[in-house]
Design a protein around this motif. Structure first.
Motif, PDB file in Angstrom:
ATOM      1  N   ASN A  64     -29.317  -8.005  28.910  1.00  0.00           N
ATOM      2  CA  ASN A  64     -28.138  -8.357  28.162  1.00  0.00           C
ATOM      3  C   ASN A  64     -28.131  -7.539  26.817  1.00  0.00           C
ATOM      4  OD1 ASN A  64     -27.785 -10.596  30.169  1.00  0.00           O
ATOM      5  ND2 ASN A  64     -28.356 -12.163  28.657  1.00  0.00           N
ATOM      6  N   THR A  65     -28.951  -6.751  26.535  1.00  0.00           N
ATOM      7  CA  THR A  65     -29.200  -6.199  25.281  1.00  0.00           C
ATOM      8  C   THR A  65     -29.106  -4.648  25.534  1.00  0.00           C
ATOM      9  OG1 THR A  65     -31.439  -6.290  25.285  1.00  0.00           O
ATOM     10  CG2 THR A  65     -30.406  -7.980  23.828  1.00  0.00           C
ATOM     11  N   MET A  66     -28.956  -4.316  26.820  1.00  0.00           N
ATOM     12  CA  MET A  66     -29.043  -2.608  27.067  1.00  0.00           C
ATOM     13  C   MET A  66     -27.618  -2.063  26.669  1.00  0.00           C
ATOM     14  SD  MET A  66     -28.381  -2.765  31.204  1.00  0.00           S
ATOM     15  CE  MET A  66     -26.925  -3.504  31.906  1.00  0.00           C
ATOM     16  N   PRO A  67     -27.570  -0.582  26.465  1.00  0.00           N
ATOM     17  CA  PRO A  67     -26.239  -0.206  26.169  1.00  0.00           C
ATOM     18  C   PRO A  67     -25.177  -0.472  27.273  1.00  0.00           C
ATOM     19  CG  PRO A  67     -28.098   1.536  25.994  1.00  0.00           C
ATOM     20  CD  PRO A  67     -28.650   0.118  26.373  1.00  0.00           C
ATOM     21  N   LEU A  68     -23.959  -0.629  26.798  1.00  0.00           N
ATOM     22  CA  LEU A  68     -22.902  -1.315  27.717  1.00  0.00           C
ATOM     23  C   LEU A  68     -21.740  -0.334  27.645  1.00  0.00           C
ATOM     24  CD1 LEU A  68     -23.255  -5.027  27.094  1.00  0.00           C
ATOM     25  CD2 LEU A  68     -24.075  -3.858  28.958  1.00  0.00           C
ATOM     26  N   SER A  69     -21.216  -0.158  28.922  1.00  0.00           N
ATOM     27  CA  SER A  69     -19.931   0.598  28.960  1.00  0.00           C
ATOM     28  C   SER A  69     -18.800   0.003  28.193  1.00  0.00           C
ATOM     29  CB  SER A  69     -19.620   0.854  30.264  1.00  0.00           C
ATOM     30  OG  SER A  69     -18.350   1.449  30.597  1.00  0.00           O
ATOM     31  N   PRO A  70     -17.990   0.737  27.508  1.00  0.00           N
ATOM     32  CA  PRO A  70     -16.789   0.259  26.971  1.00  0.00           C
ATOM     33  C   PRO A  70     -15.637  -0.098  27.915  1.00  0.00           C
ATOM     34  CG  PRO A  70     -17.088   2.573  26.511  1.00  0.00           C
ATOM     35  CD  PRO A  70     -18.085   2.022  27.151  1.00  0.00           C
ATOM     36  N   PHE A  71     -15.751   0.556  29.244  1.00  0.00           N
ATOM     37  CA  PHE A  71     -14.740   0.195  30.243  1.00  0.00           C
ATOM     38  C   PHE A  71     -14.790  -0.641  31.098  1.00  0.00           C
ATOM     39  CE2 PHE A  71     -14.985   5.083  29.194  1.00  0.00           C
ATOM     40  CZ  PHE A  71     -13.606   5.473  28.906  1.00  0.00           C
ATOM     41  N   SER A  72     -16.067  -1.565  30.799  1.00  0.00           N
ATOM     42  CA  SER A  72     -16.042  -2.566  31.481  1.00  0.00           C
ATOM     43  C   SER A  72     -16.533  -3.846  31.071  1.00  0.00           C
ATOM     44  CB  SER A  72     -17.462  -2.330  32.662  1.00  0.00           C
ATOM     45  OG  SER A  72     -17.128  -1.268  33.589  1.00  0.00           O
ATOM     46  N   GLY A  73     -16.468  -5.037  31.620  1.00  0.00           N
ATOM     47  CA  GLY A  73     -16.788  -6.413  31.092  1.00  0.00           C
ATOM     48  C   GLY A  73     -18.352  -6.411  30.663  1.00  0.00           C
ATOM     49  N   PRO A  74     -18.641  -7.445  29.848  1.00  0.00           N
ATOM     50  CA  PRO A  74     -19.900  -7.328  29.462  1.00  0.00           C
ATOM     51  C   PRO A  74     -20.878  -7.744  30.406  1.00  0.00           C
ATOM     52  CG  PRO A  74     -18.802  -9.505  28.682  1.00  0.00           C
ATOM     53  CD  PRO A  74     -17.642  -8.465  29.235  1.00  0.00           C
ATOM     54  N   TYR A  75     -22.241  -7.499  30.042  1.00  0.00           N
ATOM     55  CA  TYR A  75     -23.070  -7.767  31.126  1.00  0.00           C
ATOM     56  C   TYR A  75     -24.082  -8.990  30.437  1.00  0.00           C
ATOM     57  CZ  TYR A  75     -27.298  -7.474  34.305  1.00  0.00           C
ATOM     58  OH  TYR A  75     -28.656  -7.778  34.992  1.00  0.00           O
TER      59      TYR A  75
END
Length: 365
Positions: free
Chosen positions: A83-94
């Motif tokens: 849940n705390t990894m880098p996340l894509s701004p183009f997709s919903g949250p993990y």
């Protein structure tokens, strides 16, 4: 169709040579045998596999040599998902939420599980692969005024929006993740951090060009082998050094180096089945581009800032692997290997989380 007896004989030859050779690159006899087994385009009518049509006895022969080499080691090529990894701004949250331990009345069992929160898009986060239907191309650039003219979109193989995604709530009826092949093939690692970056991570917006690819092949002793039909090509830019978990700085996904448009065409001409980078986009993203404060990388066609996505997915039928973990392969100089990439068979999915692995001999060249 490849006769099973011929395929078994080729695999046996590969294993025999692997056990008796200390070389880290496939022997020429193996490469010659693989060439004879490699299917040639055009692909069958109605194709949804793209360049993965080449995966089979031709690529398994090359893989078998690496697997049978007693000096080969296993390498994990995916980032740990959290849940705390880098996340894509183009997709919903993990957002994965652990569930309480549970049981079944009348039994002595205890079991555990997790659930995703609403809006999560796990298929487009972390180390993942794009389905061929992930990208289409419009007749002309969208002016930003709704509605988006998606009815004009065309996808790989000439499929239209009606063929692929006829309604907003429809999954991909064509070119979805369940149509993707399990990729079991030879891989070439190109160390751009070493050759292009001079040992430092490449800069945001910096390009790996076709000339760079040839320079890396030469520097790594792979000029004669080259990049073969059916190969997976991994490009180590060093941007993966910035992957941090927990992602407190929110830096990794804001920009990145990537492939140039001419590099995409170079690899497409060589009929690779997939490209994988240790970056979030595969395309180069200069600082400020995602916020509209800077233009796209140099050399892209007008209206196609993600030109590598466009060319590979919609024109060539070549899969993308994003956020690959390539530092250990590069550290150990494993320039060629057997790689295995198994997407989830998510019906209608535009992408999938993956756990790619490679098996190869360290200390090459």
């Amino acid at each position: 169709m490849i006769r099973p007896r011929l395929a078994r004989a080729a695999l046996a030859l590969a294993l025999s040579l692997a056990m008796s050779s200390a070389s880290a690159m496939e022997p020429w006899r193996i490469l010659a045998q693989s060439k004879k087994l490699t299917p040639q385009p055009p692909w069958p009518a109605g194709d949804e596999r793209g360049m993965a049509n080449q995966v089979g006895p031709a690529t398994w022969v090359r893989c078998a040599w690496h697997l049978g080499n007693s000096k080969s080691q296993a390498y994990e090529l995916s980032q740990v998902r959290s849940n705390t990894m880098p996340l894509s701004p183009f997709s919903g949250p993990y957002v994965q939420k652990p569930k309480p331990s549970a049981s079944i009345p009348g039994t002595a069992h205890a079991f555990n599980g997790e659930q995703f929160e609403a809006g999560a898009e796990p298929a487009q986060q972390g180390t993942q692969i794009d389905a061929l239907g992930h990208f289409g191309v419009l007749k002309q650039p969208w002016d930003g005024k709704p509605p988006i003219p998606v009815e004009d979109a065309v996808y790989y193989g000439g499929y239209t929006q009606k063929d692929v995604k006829p309604s907003p709530d429809a999954g991909l009826l064509r070119l979805g993740m369940e149509k993707a092949s399990p990729l079991v093939t030879s891989a070439v690692l190109l160390d751009a951090k070493r050759t292009v970056g001079g040992g430092q991570p490449m800069k945001a917006g910096e390009l790996v060009t076709a000339k760079h690819i040839e320079a890396m092949l030469k520097a790594q002793g792979l000029t004669k082998r080259g990049i073969l039909p059916g190969d997976v090509v991994y490009v180590h830019t060093g941007w993966g050094d910035y992957w941090q978990d927990p992602d407190t700085e929110k830096f990794y996904y804001t920009k990145a180096p990537g492939l140039s448009y001419d590099a995409a065409k170079y690899l497409g001409e060589r009929r690779v089945v997939a490209i994988g980078l240790d970056t979030p986009f595969v395309d180069a993203v200069p600082e400020g581009m995602l916020m509209g404060k800077a233009g796209p990388a140099a050399g892209v066609p007008p209206g196609l800032p993600f030109a590598v996505h466009h060319h590979m997915l919609t024109q060539m039928g070549i899969h993308h692997i994003e956020n690959a973990k390539l530092d250990e392969l590069a550290r150990d100089r494993v320039w060629t290997s057997c790689t295995m990439i198994l997407p989830l068979r998510e019906k209608g999915g535009a992408g999938s989380p993956i756990r790619p692995v490679s098996y190869g001999v360290p200390g090459q060249n």
